[in-house]
Design a protein around this motif. Structure first.
Motif, PDB file in Angstrom:
ATOM      1  N   ALA A   1       0.536 -20.163  23.892  1.00 31.95           N
ATOM      2  CA  ALA A   1       0.275 -20.897  22.646  1.00 31.95           C
ATOM      3  C   ALA A   1      -0.107 -19.933  21.531  1.00 31.95           C
ATOM      4  N   GLY A   2      -0.908 -18.922  21.890  1.00 30.47           N
ATOM      5  CA  GLY A   2      -1.300 -17.911  20.902  1.00 30.47           C
ATOM      6  C   GLY A   2      -0.095 -17.155  20.384  1.00 30.47           C
ATOM      7  N   LEU A   3       0.765 -16.749  21.300  1.00 28.46           N
ATOM      8  CA  LEU A   3       1.962 -15.995  20.904  1.00 28.46           C
ATOM      9  C   LEU A   3       2.888 -16.859  20.048  1.00 28.46           C
ATOM     10  N   ALA A   4       2.973 -18.131  20.430  1.00 25.00           N
ATOM     11  CA  ALA A   4       3.839 -19.049  19.679  1.00 25.00           C
ATOM     12  C   ALA A   4       3.312 -19.272  18.265  1.00 25.00           C
ATOM     13  N   GLY A   5       2.019 -19.063  18.078  1.00 24.05           N
ATOM     14  CA  GLY A   5       1.421 -19.304  16.767  1.00 24.05           C
ATOM     15  C   GLY A   5       1.596 -18.132  15.812  1.00 24.05           C
TER      16      GLY A   5
ATOM     17  N   MET B   1      -6.235 -12.416  19.758  1.00 24.67           N
ATOM     18  CA  MET B   1      -7.624 -12.074  20.082  1.00 24.67           C
ATOM     19  C   MET B   1      -8.489 -13.333  20.242  1.00 24.67           C
ATOM     20  N   SER B   2      -8.170 -14.404  19.506  1.00 20.55           N
ATOM     21  CA  SER B   2      -8.929 -15.654  19.680  1.00 20.55           C
ATOM     22  C   SER B   2      -8.821 -16.140  21.118  1.00 20.55           C
ATOM     23  N   GLN B   3      -7.606 -16.055  21.658  1.00 20.49           N
ATOM     24  CA  GLN B   3      -7.386 -16.504  23.050  1.00 20.49           C
ATOM     25  C   GLN B   3      -8.097 -15.569  24.035  1.00 20.49           C
TER      26      GLN B   3
END
Lengths: 510, 302
Positions: free
Chosen positions: B183-187, B216-218
C-alpha cells in the motif's frame, strides 16, 4: 446485528446440567434433581479410552447409576476438568466454581490448605462407611478400608489434616526388554555400579540404554538419589514426629524442616551431599535418549530402540494391550548406590516414591448449597458418593477396568500384571519430595536448571549457585506464607547433636 | 430549538453512543491496569492474604535471576524481528509491485496473504512437531545424509534453541506486512519515479533512495507494532519451549504469567507487568520522537 447477538447469547448460554460433562444418563433420565455433584474423575472418565487402547471405559458410569438409584435427588455429572493445570485449579477454586470432587496431586493441595479451598476429611474417615456391612473393614472406621494404610495416612497435610481419599496406587519401575537382555547376555543389576556397566554395554550395542522423561529425572531421580545420600544421616536431622504420619513418613522432611536445615547450611554449595546428588544424575545422563524433550519414549521402547524405560505403572496398560509389542518385557526397580560409588551412600535399598494415582479431594463447591459444611445436604451426598465408590466391588469395577493403577481397598485385588508394583510399594518412603510439596517457584527453577545442567548447558558451579538461591528463596517464601516460626526447632536440633557428632562432611552453618 | 441546544443534543447523543464502548474499555482494560498497578505494591497470593510491601516487588525483580537472561532474549528477539520486518516483506512487496501484469500482482498478493488464515499457534506446532522434533524434517534429513552426529533436539539444545525459535516462520514472507508495504509503495506518485529515473536512479539505488524513505510511515508503524508485540508476547515461547531449556528462551512476559498463575505471586507479576508497560511506553515515545515518517520529513523540509 440483533440476530448475531442473539445467536451468540444462545451459544454462550450455559447448558442445562443434564447435558454438561460426560453423559452417564439415559436420555429419558433427564428429570431435574435437587443436587448435582460435579466430579473430575481423571483417568476413570466414562467413555474414555486410556492411551487409545481397549474399549471405552464404563465402570464408573455403572457404579454411578447405581448410586443415583439410591439417591434419587442427586445427579452425578462428570467433567473433563484440567485439574493438573495450576492456572485452571487456582481460578476455579478461588471463585468457588471447581468441580465438587477432584483428583489432584496431594502436594498441590498442600500448597493451598491455608485458604479453605479443600475440605478436611478426617471426621468422615474416622466414622464408618455406611455402605459397608458390619464386621467388614470400613464398618467401624472408613479408614480401615484402605489397603496401603501407611501411604494413605501419609497423605496427611503438614497442618495435620487429611484432604484426600486415596483411591488407588501408582508406582514407578524400570520396564526392560527381556528379549534384548537375553540376546546380549545381560541381567538385572543389583547395585548402581552394575547398573551403569549394564547401560554402557547397551550403549555399545547401539541401543538407547535408558529412556526417561526429563521431568521424571527432576522429580523421581532427585528424590531417590537424595534419599540414598541422606538416608544414613536422617536420624540426626529429623526434627518432627507426627504419629498420624509416622508409619510411612517417619523419615520424610516437611517444608518447615527443610527451611530450618537450610538455615544450618544444608542444601547449599557447602553441603557436599547436595552437590553429589546432582553430580550422580549428571553422570547418569549419558545413557538417556539424546533429545529429552521431543523423543517419543513409549514408541522408542516398543520399537526396541531403547532397552529400558523408567515410567509408571500406567504403562502396563499399553505394553499388555499394544499389538506392536513384539518382545518379552520385565520390571525391576532402581538398584541401590553402594559406598564404593559414593562416600555418602551405604547401599540401602532405594525407597518408594509413588503413592496414590487417584485421590479424591472435596472442594469448597461441594457445600455451595448452604455455604456451610456443617449444614450442607449436598456435601452429605458428595461424601456418600466417595464412600460408595470405595466399596470393594466398585473399586474392582472402576480401578481394574484398566491396567494402570492398583486398588487401594481391602478386598479389591490388583490385576496380576500389576503385582510387581505391589512389592515395590512395600518399601520405605522417600526422605523428601522436592517437587510438588515444597514450593511451586522452586519446582519450576529446579526443573529448568537441572535440565540445563545435565545437558551441559551450564557448569556445576553455575547450577549450584542457582540451586542455592532457589532453595533459599523457597524457604523464605514458605516461612512467610505459612507463618512458620523456625526457632521452635532449635531445642530439638540441640537434642539431636549427639546423633550428628560422628557424621563426616556436614555443612557449616555459615 | 436554538443552534446551541441542537449542538448540545447532538454532542450528548455522540457521548451516549460512546459510553458503552468506553464502559467496556474501562472494565476490561483500564480498571485492570489500575488494579495491576495497585497490586504491584502488595504481596498478594490468590486466595491468600494480601500484604502491603511498597516497592519490594520491583526491587525483587531487579535481583530476579531471570531478569538478565529474559531481557537479553527480548533484545535478541526484538532486533531480529525488526531486521526481518523491515527487509523481507518490503523486498517481497517491491517485487510484487514491480510485476507488469495487474492480474499477476493480484494473484501474488493473495498467495502471500493466504498463510495468515493458519492460526499462529497451529503454525508453531507444525514447526515444533514436524520440523524440530526428534523425528522431524531436520533430524531425518541429517540422518539421511549420514550425519547423525549433527542431529539434536533443536528446541531443547541450549545452543540452538533461540535460533530455532526465531527461524520459525522462515522465509518470513507471508502475512499482512507485505500488504502494508505494498500500500505504501502504491501510494508513491508515478511522477516521483519518473523524476528519479531522469536523474539517473535505477534498480537498487532507486529502491533505497526513493522507495524506502517514502514508505518510512509503514516502516515506523511496523517497527512500533513489532516492538510492542515482542515485548508483550510470550505465547510463542509458552507453546514451544516454556522459556527453556533453563531460561534460554525466557522472556519477561512469560515469567510474569508464570508468577501470576503458576506460582500465585500476583503482586510480583503485576510489578513485572507495570515495568513492561513502562518499557513499551518509552520505546514508543523514542520511536515517535526520533524515527521520522515521510510526511513529517516533508513537513520539516517545507
Amino acid at each position: 446485528m440483533v440476530i448475531v447477538l442473539g445467536l451468540a447469547a444462545w451459544a454462550l448460554w450455559p447448558r442445562a446440567a443434564t447435558h454438561a460433562g460426560a453423559d452417564v444418563h439415559d436420555v429419558k433420565d433427564s428429570a431435574p434433581r435437587k443436587y448435582t455433584i460435579r466430579v473430575a474423575p481423571g483417568i476413570y472418565m466414562p467413555g474414555r479410552r486410556p492411551q487409545d487402547l481397549g474399549k471405552p471405559l464404563d465402570g464408573l458410569r455403572d457404579v454411578t447409576r447405581e448410586f443415583e438409584k439410591q439417591y434419587p435427588d442427586t445427579r452425578i455429572e462428570f467433567t473433563e476438568a484440567p485439574v493438573g493445570q495450576r492456572e485452571y485449579l487456582i481460578t476455579q477454586l478461588a471463585a468457588g466454581q471447581a468441580p465438587d470432587i477432584i483428583n489432584v496431586n496431594v502436594g498441590d493441595v498442600w500448597q493451598d490448605v491455608q485458604k479453605g479451598w479443600y475440605l478436611p476429611l478426617d471426621k468422615y474417615l474416622e466414622q464408618p462407611n455406611p455402605f459397608i456391612a458390619k464386621g467388614q473393614p470400613g464398618s467401624v472406621q472408613w479408614w480401615d478400608q484402605f489397603k496401603y494404610q501407611a501411604i494413605s495416612r501419609s497423605k496427611t497435610a503438614p497442618d495435620g489434616k487429611v484432604y484426600c481419599v486415596t483411591y488407588d496406587m501408582v508406582e514407578t519401575g524400570i520396564f526392560y526388554n527381556k528379549s534384548m537382555f537375553a540376546r546380549l547376555d545381560l541381567s538385572v543389576p543389583k547395585d548402581w555400579g552394575e547398573f551403569l556397566k549394564l547401560q554402557q554395554k547397551l550403549k555399545d550395542a547401539g541401543v538407547i540404554p535408558f529412556l526417561v522423561d526429563k521431568g521424571a529425572v527432576a522429580d523421581w531421580g532427585v528424590d531417590l538419589v537424595f534419599n540414598q545420600l541422606y538416608g544414613t544421616i536422617v536420624p540426626g536431622l529429623k526434627l518432627k514426629r507426627d504419629p498420624s504420619r509416622e508409619a510411612h513418613l517417619s523419615r520424610f522432611f516437611d517444608w518447615d524442616e527443610l527451611a530450618f536445615l537450610n538455615q544450618k547450611g544444608f542444601f547449599t554449595r557447602r553441603d557436599p551431599r547436595f552437590v553429589e546428588t546432582f553430580r550422580i544424575l549428571k553422570a547418569w545422563r549419558q545413557f538417556f535418549e539424546k533429545d529429552m524433550s521431543s523423543t517419543d519414549l513409549t514408541k522408542a521402547f516398543v520399537t526396541q530402540k531403547g532397552a529400558m524405560y523408567w515410567t509408571g505403572s500406567w504403562q502396563v496398560n499399553r505394553l499388555v494391550r499394544d499389538p506392536d509389542v513384539g518382545f518379552d518385557w520385565g520390571l525391576f526397580y532402581l538398584p541401590p548406590i553402594p559406598k564404593s560409588l559414593s562416600r555418602f551412600a551405604d547401599g540401602h535399598p532405594q525407597c518408594v516414591i509413588g503413592g496414590s494415582g487417584t485421590q479424591f479431594e472435596v472442594t469448597n463447591s461441594a457445600f455451595d448449597d448452604t455455604h456451610n459444611a456443617a449444614t450442607s445436604e449436598k456435601l452429605k451426598r458428595t461424601i456418600a458418593f466417595i464412600q460408595y465408590l470405595t466399596i470393594p466391588k466398585n473399586v474392582d469395577r472402576v480401578v481394574n477396568e484398566i491396567l494402570c493403577f492398583l486398588p487401594n481397598v481391602v478386598g479389591a485385588e490388583p490385576r496380576p500384571e500389576l503385582k510387581p508394583f505391589d512389592t515395590i510399594l512395600q518399601r520405605d518412603f522417600a526422605n523428601s519430595k522436592w517437587l510438588y510439596t515444597f514450593d511451586l517457584r522452586f519446582d519450576e527453577i529446579m526443573r529448568r536448571m537441572l535440565d540445563l545442567y545435565i545437558n551441559n548447558g551450564i557448569s556445576e558451579d553455575e547450577f549450584m549457585a542457582w540451586m542455592e538461591t532457589n532453595v533459599k528463596t523457597a524457604c523464605e517464601t514458605i516461612v512467610r506464607r505459612k507463618q512458620i516460626d523456625l526457632s521452635k526447632f532449635e531445642p530439638k536440633w540441640k537434642e539431636l547433636a549427639p546423633l550428628r557428632a560422628g557424621v563426616q562432611e556436614l555443612p557449616s552453618e555459615h | 430549538m436554538s443552534i446551541k441546544r441542537q449542538k448540545l443534543v447532538s454532542t450528548a447523543a455522540i457521548y451516549a453512543m460512546l459510553t458503552p464502548t468506553f464502559g467496556l474499555l474501562a472494565v476490561f482494560s483500564l480498571v485492570p491496569f489500575v488494579w495491576a498497578f495497585v497490586t504491584s505494591f502488595f504481596d498478594y497470593e490468590v486466595g491468600g492474604e494480601s500484604r502491603f510491601v511498597g516497592f519490594d516487588n520491583y526491587l525483587e525483580y531487579l535481583h530476579d535471576p531471570t531478569l538478565l537472561p529474559s531481557f537479553g532474549n527480548l533484545l535478541f528477539l526484538t532486533v531480529f524481528g525488526l531486521l526481518i520486518v523491515s527487509t523481507v516483506p518490503l523486498a517481497v512487496a517491491k517485487l510484487i509491485f514491480s510485476l507488469k501484469s495487474e492480474k499477476a500482482r493480484y494473484l501474488y498478493r493473495v498467495l502471500f496473504l493466504i498463510p495468515i488464515v493458519v492460526p499462529g499457534v497451529a503454525g508453531m506446532m507444525i514447526w515444533q512437531g514436524m520440523i524440530y522434533n526428534d523425528t522431524g524434517l531436520l533430524n531425518e534429513t541429517l540422518r539421511m545424509l549420514g550425519r547423525e552426529d549433527l542431529t539434536r533436539g533443536w528446541l531443547s539444545d541450549p545452543r540452538t534453541v533461540l535460533w530455532a525459535v526465531v527461524f520459525m516462520g522462515f522465509p518470513f514472507a507471508g502475512g499482512i506486512n507485505i500488504l502494508i508495504y505494498y500500500a505504501g509503495l502504491a501510494g508513491i506518485s508515478e511522477s516521483i519515479h519518473e523524476a528519479a529515473e531522469l536523474d539517473g536512479a535505477r534498480g537498487l539505488m532507486k529502491f533505497l533512495k526513493i522507495d524506502v524513505p517514502l514508505v518510512m510511515s509503514q516502516i515506523k508503524l511496523l517497527t512500533i507494532l513489532t516492538v510492542i508485540g515482542t515485548v508483550q508476547g510470550f505465547e510463542g515461547m509458552f507453546i514451544l519451549t516454556k522459556g527453556g531449556p533453563g531460561f534460554k528462551t525466557m522472556v519477561p512476559g512469560l515469567w510474569m504469567y508464570m508468577n501470576a498463575f503458576s506460582f500465585q505471586r500476583m503482586g510480583y507479576a503485576c510489578a513485572i507487568g507495570v515495568l513492561l508497560f513502562l518499557l513499551i511506553l518509552s520505546l514508543t515515545i523514542l520511536n515517535m520522537r526520533y524515527f521520522r515518517s515521510s510526511e513529517e520529513l516533508k513537513a520539516e523540509s517545507a
